[in-house]
Design a protein around this motif. Sequence first.
Motif, short mmCIF file in Angstrom:
data_model
loop_
_atom_site.label_atom_id
_atom_site.label_comp_id
_atom_site.label_asym_id
_atom_site.label_seq_id
_atom_site.Cartn_x
_atom_site.Cartn_y
_atom_site.Cartn_z
N ASP A 185 0.82 -1.22 0.00
CA ASP A 185 0.00 0.00 0.00
C ASP A 185 0.85 1.26 0.00
OD1 ASP A 185 -2.64 -1.16 0.06
OD2 ASP A 185 -2.23 -1.77 2.12
N ASN A 186 2.12 1.12 -0.34
CA ASN A 186 3.04 2.26 -0.42
C ASN A 186 3.09 3.01 0.91
OD1 ASN A 186 4.87 4.03 -1.62
ND2 ASN A 186 3.26 5.38 -2.39
N LEU A 187 3.31 2.25 1.99
CA LEU A 187 3.31 2.82 3.33
C LEU A 187 4.70 2.80 3.99
CD1 LEU A 187 0.04 1.12 4.67
CD2 LEU A 187 0.32 3.54 4.08
N ILE A 188 5.74 2.38 3.26
CA ILE A 188 7.05 2.22 3.87
C ILE A 188 8.16 2.75 2.98
CG2 ILE A 188 7.26 -0.13 2.97
CD1 ILE A 188 8.72 1.07 6.31
N GLY A 189 9.12 3.42 3.61
CA GLY A 189 10.35 3.83 2.94
C GLY A 189 11.50 3.54 3.89
N VAL A 190 12.56 2.91 3.39
CA VAL A 190 13.68 2.52 4.25
C VAL A 190 14.94 3.29 3.85
CG1 VAL A 190 15.19 0.62 4.95
CG2 VAL A 190 12.74 0.22 4.67
N ASN A 191 15.64 3.78 4.86
CA ASN A 191 16.90 4.49 4.67
C ASN A 191 18.02 3.67 5.31
OD1 ASN A 191 15.87 7.39 3.75
ND2 ASN A 191 14.57 6.67 5.42
N ILE A 192 18.91 3.13 4.49
CA ILE A 192 20.03 2.35 4.99
C ILE A 192 21.29 3.22 5.00
CG2 ILE A 192 21.49 0.32 4.65
CD1 ILE A 192 18.68 -0.44 5.36
N SER A 193 21.96 3.29 6.14
CA SER A 193 23.17 4.09 6.26
C SER A 193 24.39 3.26 5.90
CB SER A 193 23.29 4.62 7.70
OG SER A 193 24.51 5.28 7.87
N ILE A 194 25.15 3.73 4.93
CA ILE A 194 26.40 3.08 4.53
C ILE A 194 27.46 4.16 4.41
CG2 ILE A 194 27.59 1.77 2.72
CD1 ILE A 194 24.94 0.43 2.06
N THR A 195 28.50 4.06 5.23
CA THR A 195 29.51 5.11 5.27
C THR A 195 30.83 4.71 4.62
OG1 THR A 195 30.01 4.35 7.51
CG2 THR A 195 28.62 6.29 7.31
N SER A 196 30.97 3.45 4.25
CA SER A 196 32.21 3.01 3.64
C SER A 196 32.00 1.65 2.98
CB SER A 196 33.32 2.89 4.70
OG SER A 196 34.51 2.39 4.14
N LEU A 197 32.87 1.31 2.03
CA LEU A 197 32.91 -0.04 1.47
C LEU A 197 34.05 -0.84 2.09
CD1 LEU A 197 32.26 0.70 -2.33
CD2 LEU A 197 30.62 -0.04 -0.59
N SER A 198 34.78 -0.21 2.99
CA SER A 198 35.91 -0.84 3.65
C SER A 198 35.49 -1.37 5.02
CB SER A 198 37.05 0.16 3.82
OG SER A 198 38.02 -0.31 4.75
N GLU A 199 35.65 -2.65 5.23
CA GLU A 199 35.31 -3.24 6.51
C GLU A 199 36.23 -2.74 7.62
OE1 GLU A 199 33.12 -5.41 9.26
OE2 GLU A 199 32.67 -4.65 7.26
N ASP A 200 37.49 -2.47 7.29
CA ASP A 200 38.42 -1.94 8.29
C ASP A 200 37.95 -0.56 8.79
OD1 ASP A 200 40.05 -4.14 8.14
OD2 ASP A 200 41.41 -3.27 6.67
#
Length: 357
Positions: A185-200
Amino acid sequence: MSDTSVIKGRGAQHNSHNRFLELSYEMRDDFLEFCHKEGEIADKNKTQYLNVFPKTIVNKVTSPDVGMAYSMNMYQGCEHGCIYCYARNSHEFWGYSAGLDFERRISVKKDAPKLLEALLKKKSWKAQTIVMSGNTDCYQPAEKQFQLTRKCLEVFLKYKHPVGIITKNSLILRDLDLLKDLAKDNLIGVNISITSLSEDTRRILEPRTATIKKRLETVQVLSENGIPVNVMLAPIIPSINSHEILPMAKKVSELGALSIAHAIVRLNGAIGELFTDWIRKTMPDRADKVLHQIQDCHGGTLNESRYGKRMRGEGHIAKQINDTIKLARLKYFEDKSMPRLNKELHEQYKNGQLKLF
């Protein structure tokens, strides 16, 4: 080479002074020496969950540059331990430190689902998107035990009310069933935080968050299931992750993200002291460079509160970051955008079921 005295698994390396308290707490060398001689542990570094009972759970957001009208937080404090987190300062309101206390003393609002339901049933309430995690992550480790986020999602679904989520934890996939039902029903929007591609980088910057691999998988799984995902490249920290903007944007676009957002790091209140202490212990070789470049983005200071400036910064380095974000959007998101959430259904479901007349 990093300092061997770094507290593993935590972002902050000490408890900063609470500006609202007259007294301060410190661990003195003579006490540490006593513990060493007696074979005792001075600081067990354990997380405590503390029950609190607020009267309301949804907050109106008045800041003009945040991008949300209402937010709610089931937990105060956050075990993820991100050293740069702006929410650290809010822990001082409850009598704690913005440092280690923020990561180790987590307030739990067990009545959150009931409080939310009471609000959504009010005749005076008009549907507006409520964002979970406006302050602290609703899928932090505490959620595994208390499941308050899941219970609140069930309330949103029952009353057909739009909801946004901000998280950097793959635990959100546990609730994929509810997210899919909300998305119908178009009731959800998700924001995923990603600050790096480096696991270190992730490991020292955000010590108790989901791995980069898990977060990228989360973007892909949500997208494949029809759940709109915006990726927050935030904060961008000069000379730590600023060089990764284009690679991160390209990767998340390929995985199905519909848009990206960003903010340049700002270190208000106690965070400036905590971040400075942290970077001198974890990245001593580039500490001065990073701190000076952050200052360059904010008129010569680590602290930035001006609306319109605090998120985007100013000066040559800030302009370079903002221009790179614009380029990333043109290259990887030109024909994509997040949908507007549905605010029309809720009025028909005020009583938890569809009104026939």
